[in-house]
Design a protein around this motif. Sequence first.
Motif, mmCIF file in Angstrom:
data_model
loop_
_atom_site.group_PDB
_atom_site.id
_atom_site.type_symbol
_atom_site.label_atom_id
_atom_site.label_comp_id
_atom_site.label_asym_id
_atom_site.label_seq_id
_atom_site.Cartn_x
_atom_site.Cartn_y
_atom_site.Cartn_z
ATOM 1 N N ILE A 171 -11.205 100.741 43.764
ATOM 2 C CA ILE A 171 -12.620 101.018 44.028
ATOM 3 C C ILE A 171 -13.153 99.991 45.027
ATOM 4 O O ILE A 171 -13.058 98.779 44.797
ATOM 5 C CB ILE A 171 -13.468 100.977 42.733
ATOM 6 N N VAL A 172 -13.697 100.492 46.141
ATOM 7 C CA VAL A 172 -14.200 99.605 47.196
ATOM 8 C C VAL A 172 -15.700 99.807 47.381
ATOM 9 O O VAL A 172 -16.161 100.923 47.619
ATOM 10 C CB VAL A 172 -13.479 99.875 48.541
ATOM 11 N N ASN A 173 -16.443 98.712 47.249
ATOM 12 C CA ASN A 173 -17.897 98.789 47.468
ATOM 13 C C ASN A 173 -18.218 98.536 48.932
ATOM 14 O O ASN A 173 -18.050 97.430 49.444
ATOM 15 C CB ASN A 173 -18.632 97.768 46.595
ATOM 16 N N CYS A 174 -18.703 99.572 49.605
ATOM 17 C CA CYS A 174 -19.128 99.461 51.011
ATOM 18 C C CYS A 174 -20.642 99.532 51.139
ATOM 19 O O CYS A 174 -21.171 99.662 52.248
ATOM 20 C CB CYS A 174 -18.493 100.584 51.836
ATOM 21 N N THR A 175 -21.337 99.471 50.017
ATOM 22 C CA THR A 175 -22.806 99.475 50.036
ATOM 23 C C THR A 175 -23.295 98.024 50.080
ATOM 24 O O THR A 175 -22.542 97.105 49.745
ATOM 25 C CB THR A 175 -23.400 100.155 48.780
ATOM 26 N N PRO A 176 -24.568 97.791 50.440
ATOM 27 C CA PRO A 176 -25.106 96.425 50.415
ATOM 28 C C PRO A 176 -25.588 95.990 49.028
ATOM 29 O O PRO A 176 -26.105 94.880 48.874
ATOM 30 C CB PRO A 176 -26.267 96.504 51.407
ATOM 31 N N LEU A 177 -25.412 96.832 48.019
ATOM 32 C CA LEU A 177 -25.908 96.528 46.674
ATOM 33 C C LEU A 177 -25.227 95.285 46.091
ATOM 34 O O LEU A 177 -24.008 95.238 45.951
ATOM 35 C CB LEU A 177 -25.680 97.713 45.732
ATOM 36 N N GLY A 178 -26.039 94.281 45.770
ATOM 37 C CA GLY A 178 -25.527 93.042 45.189
ATOM 38 C C GLY A 178 -25.510 91.878 46.157
ATOM 39 O O GLY A 178 -25.181 90.754 45.793
ATOM 40 N N THR A 179 -25.893 92.151 47.419
ATOM 41 C CA THR A 179 -25.948 91.083 48.423
ATOM 42 C C THR A 179 -27.073 90.106 48.093
ATOM 43 O O THR A 179 -28.128 90.507 47.613
ATOM 44 C CB THR A 179 -26.210 91.679 49.822
ATOM 45 N N LEU A 235 -8.262 97.758 40.709
ATOM 46 C CA LEU A 235 -8.520 96.759 41.743
ATOM 47 C C LEU A 235 -9.899 97.062 42.323
ATOM 48 O O LEU A 235 -10.134 98.144 42.848
ATOM 49 C CB LEU A 235 -7.447 96.837 42.837
ATOM 50 N N LEU A 236 -10.813 96.104 42.197
ATOM 51 C CA LEU A 236 -12.169 96.247 42.742
ATOM 52 C C LEU A 236 -12.316 95.337 43.946
ATOM 53 O O LEU A 236 -12.078 94.122 43.851
ATOM 54 C CB LEU A 236 -13.225 95.890 41.690
ATOM 55 N N TYR A 237 -12.659 95.924 45.067
ATOM 56 C CA TYR A 237 -12.816 95.187 46.327
ATOM 57 C C TYR A 237 -14.256 95.384 46.801
ATOM 58 O O TYR A 237 -14.724 96.495 46.927
ATOM 59 C CB TYR A 237 -11.836 95.749 47.361
ATOM 60 N N ASP A 238 -14.939 94.277 47.052
ATOM 61 C CA ASP A 238 -16.327 94.331 47.513
ATOM 62 C C ASP A 238 -16.403 93.765 48.924
ATOM 63 O O ASP A 238 -15.967 92.643 49.168
ATOM 64 C CB ASP A 238 -17.228 93.513 46.576
ATOM 65 N N LEU A 239 -16.929 94.528 49.861
ATOM 66 C CA LEU A 239 -17.052 94.055 51.239
ATOM 67 C C LEU A 239 -18.078 92.929 51.370
ATOM 68 O O LEU A 239 -18.099 92.216 52.366
ATOM 69 C CB LEU A 239 -17.416 95.212 52.178
ATOM 70 N N ILE A 240 -18.918 92.765 50.359
ATOM 71 C CA ILE A 240 -19.902 91.674 50.341
ATOM 72 C C ILE A 240 -19.173 90.343 50.124
ATOM 73 O O ILE A 240 -18.207 90.273 49.365
ATOM 74 C CB ILE A 240 -20.939 91.910 49.213
ATOM 75 N N TYR A 241 -19.645 89.281 50.777
ATOM 76 C CA TYR A 241 -19.054 87.951 50.600
ATOM 77 C C TYR A 241 -20.065 86.939 50.041
ATOM 78 O O TYR A 241 -19.687 85.840 49.643
ATOM 79 C CB TYR A 241 -18.510 87.439 51.939
#
Length: 253
Positions: free
Chosen positions: A180-188, A208-214
């Motif tokens: 599951i990959v989060n490509c939304t800005p939710l949680g930034t 496996l959870l991958y978040d594009l947010i850093y």
Amino acid sequence: MTEKENKHLYALVGKNISYSFSRGYFTKKFEKLDLEDHKYINFDIQSIHELPQKIKENKKRLKGMNVTIPYKLEVFNFLDRIDKKALKVGAVNTIKISKKGRLKGYNTDVYGFKKSLKPLLKKNHKKALILGTGGASKAVAFVFETLEIKYKQVSRTPEGKKQISYSDITEEMMSSYHLIVNCTPLGTHPNIENCPDIPYEFISSKHLLYDLIYNPTETTFLKKGKEKGATIKNGLEMLELQAEKAWEIWNED
């Protein structure tokens, strides 16, 4: 020649980007390489139509640009040429400016995401959910296609066969879609309590959870996955890898 005229200028094109990863990253890079005539700034614009004026104002010095939310798609109309891979992806996040002032678009998100994801993949990661449908999600989808990972895109307003709504994510689906990959800005940052609306109770150690947010380094999305024993990854390495690829492109003859 004044210091201002002597600069090799690079910029990030985006909206509300005071937090900018790119500016901080490249500023440190230029210091480390002792490139005193290099500078990186933000083009924080409210509309993509402001971009030509920004380019015009810095025409003599501007060598390259990065592009972030929400302009990775809209920027297409302002380019002279587009790299084949970026064309296939359908999103541009890097622009090289030739000596004649021509703009060519590239996508380095593909490189960054693929290289940072591959070491984490296991045999059961055959199906994926991509949360969001913006420019970054297009790079993620492209990588999944090259890795032969089947995927569904999740949207609040789904369109077409490949997209589903958040309410369509069932326990059965979660039991087979282990990536599951989060490509939304939710949680930034600063809204760190937000997260995509998925049924976290069905996440397991197989996921496996991958978040594009850093920022933050561990989003609520990732925390909820970690609590269930899932492997988690944030977007920092992807950003660093895509930035280095952009630097490589800008310095090619």
